[in-house]
Every structure is written in C-alpha cells, then in structure tokens.
Design a protein around this motif. Structure first.
Motif, mmCIF file in Angstrom:
data_model
loop_
_atom_site.group_PDB
_atom_site.id
_atom_site.type_symbol
_atom_site.label_atom_id
_atom_site.label_comp_id
_atom_site.label_asym_id
_atom_site.label_seq_id
_atom_site.Cartn_x
_atom_site.Cartn_y
_atom_site.Cartn_z
ATOM 1 N N PHE A 61 121.585 46.935 52.001
ATOM 2 C CA PHE A 61 120.869 45.659 52.619
ATOM 3 C C PHE A 61 119.445 46.015 51.542
ATOM 4 N N ALA A 64 120.478 45.602 48.827
ATOM 5 C CA ALA A 64 120.328 43.448 48.140
ATOM 6 C C ALA A 64 118.855 42.583 47.921
ATOM 7 N N THR A 65 118.119 42.652 48.849
ATOM 8 C CA THR A 65 117.107 42.378 49.062
ATOM 9 C C THR A 65 116.593 42.470 47.960
ATOM 10 N N SER A 216 123.544 41.052 44.520
ATOM 11 C CA SER A 216 122.683 40.520 45.709
ATOM 12 C C SER A 216 123.996 40.301 47.069
ATOM 13 N N TYR A 220 124.863 42.917 49.993
ATOM 14 C CA TYR A 220 125.168 42.265 51.442
ATOM 15 C C TYR A 220 126.178 41.886 52.380
ATOM 16 N N TYR A 221 127.492 41.377 51.369
ATOM 17 C CA TYR A 221 129.289 41.401 51.766
ATOM 18 C C TYR A 221 128.788 42.976 52.456
ATOM 19 N N ALA A 224 126.994 43.732 55.194
ATOM 20 C CA ALA A 224 128.009 43.464 56.641
ATOM 21 C C ALA A 224 129.008 43.796 56.997
#
Length: 250
Positions: A61, A64-65, A216, A220-221, A224
C-alpha cells in the motif's frame, strides 16, 4: 513486493510441520514429546509465530500510494506539483515501506525484503532530490546552454531503477500473476519515464505516468489480496500462483 505474502517463508509462520514443531504434532495426535517443559516452550514459540503480522500489505500500500501520486503528476507534467510528493515519499513511500522490508527480513522473505527496502530507499532518494534544502534542484537549474539539465539527470536516475525493477520482475516469475504483472508495468513505466526525461519528450513522460497508474492499481490489488488473506476475510480476491501444484509438493 514471489508475492511477499505468499512465499514458503511467510507460509511457515502459519503452517507447522509436525516433525519440526512438537506442539503441532501433539495437536495432530502425534505423542512423541514427553517432556512437559519442552512441550510448553514449543507451544509458546508456536503461539508467537501464529501472532506474527504480515508486513506485505503495508509495504504494497505504501508503494502503491506513492507511485500513484507521482504517476498522476507525470501524466500531467508540472515541475511545481512535484513538491507535494516530497512528504509522501519521506513518510509513507520511504519510511513505512522500508520498515515493511525489515519485517520481511524477520520472516525470512528475501524477495519482499529486497523489494520493499529497495523501493523505500528509492522513495527517500526522490524526496531528497526534490527537497529544496538538499540543493539538488539548485545544482541542476536550467541554463541558456543546457535548459534541460534536470530532466537529463532524472533520465539517468530512472534508468538505474529500471534495471533493478527488471531483475525483480524476472524473480517474480515464480510468485503470482498479480505480482508479476505489477513489476512488468513498473519496469515499463520506469523505462518510458527515463526515455521521456532523457530526451525531453513530454508525450513519453505522460505515457510513463499512465503506466505508473496501472502499476499502482496492481499494487493496491495485490496488497488487498494479501490483507484479506491474512485476516481470513470471507471474500478473497483471486491472485493465481505461477508455481505448478507439482512443484509446490516438492
């Protein structure tokens, strides 16, 4: 960044070998341990392993962010807007991701440690470069003879990280589809950005930014997927393994 959450090393924190863990053996009906003190110690160690957190979601995360913010900026190039990313690079992309890499080391995940510590350092380096007090921007200020000095330097910087990312992509072939796709789009993004900055081609920089946005979203995927799996959430996101079942058994 194999899936940092789905590696033999990480799996070892939740799955126990009856031959190696007396507590697990006793739970499965194997009564080869007769020393109560030894059994109690093994049970304590097993409980500690069971409670160990999975650092992969934090690292993914954070990656990604930070990547999303820089990619949005690159998709709509603006030198001044990059200043807003300095804090993000220091705190989330740099510190949080580097910490995640250290904890990947603690669970024995070499790939996760290399990726998270590497990209944590990458974020720190970018933050320092764009931090006005560092003097980097001043030293690469445009001159009449060379108005694109900073872009040329960024091109050299990014091509080095392209090489690093390409090698991680090769190492991800035995992980998961999501992680492999993540590194594919990231090295492609870095290559486009390196060429775009080096040659001062705004269109290529924008293309690199859009590839970074895809990167990104993939991060995130995968993050998650890792988080939901760690929390045993009823709904799981699919992320097929690239390792055949026969190879897993060996």
């Amino acid at each position: 960044m194999a899936d940092p959450a789905i590696t033999p090393a990480t799996a070892a924190t939740t799955q126990f070998d009856p031959a190696a863990d007396p507590t697990a053996a006793a739970e499965k009906g194997h009564h080869g341990v007769t020393d109560p003190a030894h059994t109690e110690t093994s049970h304590y160690q097993a409980e500690r392993l069971r409670k160990r957190a999975n650092p992969a979601p934090l690292g993914l995360f954070a990656f990604a962010t930070t990547t999303l913010l820089f990619s949005l900026i690159n998709a709509h190039p603006s030198t001044s807007s990059r200043n807003i990313a300095v804090g993000m690079s220091f705190a989330f992309g740099g510190l949080a991701q580097f910490v995640a890499g250290i904890f990947e080391f603690c669970v024995g995940n070499t790939f996760g440690m290399t990726a998270f510590c590497g990209y944590g350092a990458f974020s720190f380096a970018i933050a320092i470069s764009y931090w006005p007090s560092s003097g980097v921007l001043t030293s690469y200020a445009p001159t009449p003879a060379d108005p694109y000095r900073l872009n040329a330097a960024l091109g050299l910087f990014l091509i080095c990280w392209f090489v690093f990312t390409f090698l991680l992509w090769l190492a991800s072939f035995r992980s998961t589809v999501g992680l492999c796709a993540l590194f594919f789009f990231f090295w492609l993004s870095l290559l486009l950005l390196a060429i775009g900055f080096w040659r001062n081609q705004v269109g290529v920089i924008k293309a690199g930014g859009w590839m970074g946005i895809i990167t990104s979203l993939m991060a995130y995927y995968v993050g998650a997927h890792s988080l939901l799996k760690s929390e045993a959430f009823p709904m799981q996101l699919p992320n097929p393994s690239l390792v055949r079942e026969k190879e897993k058994q060996h």
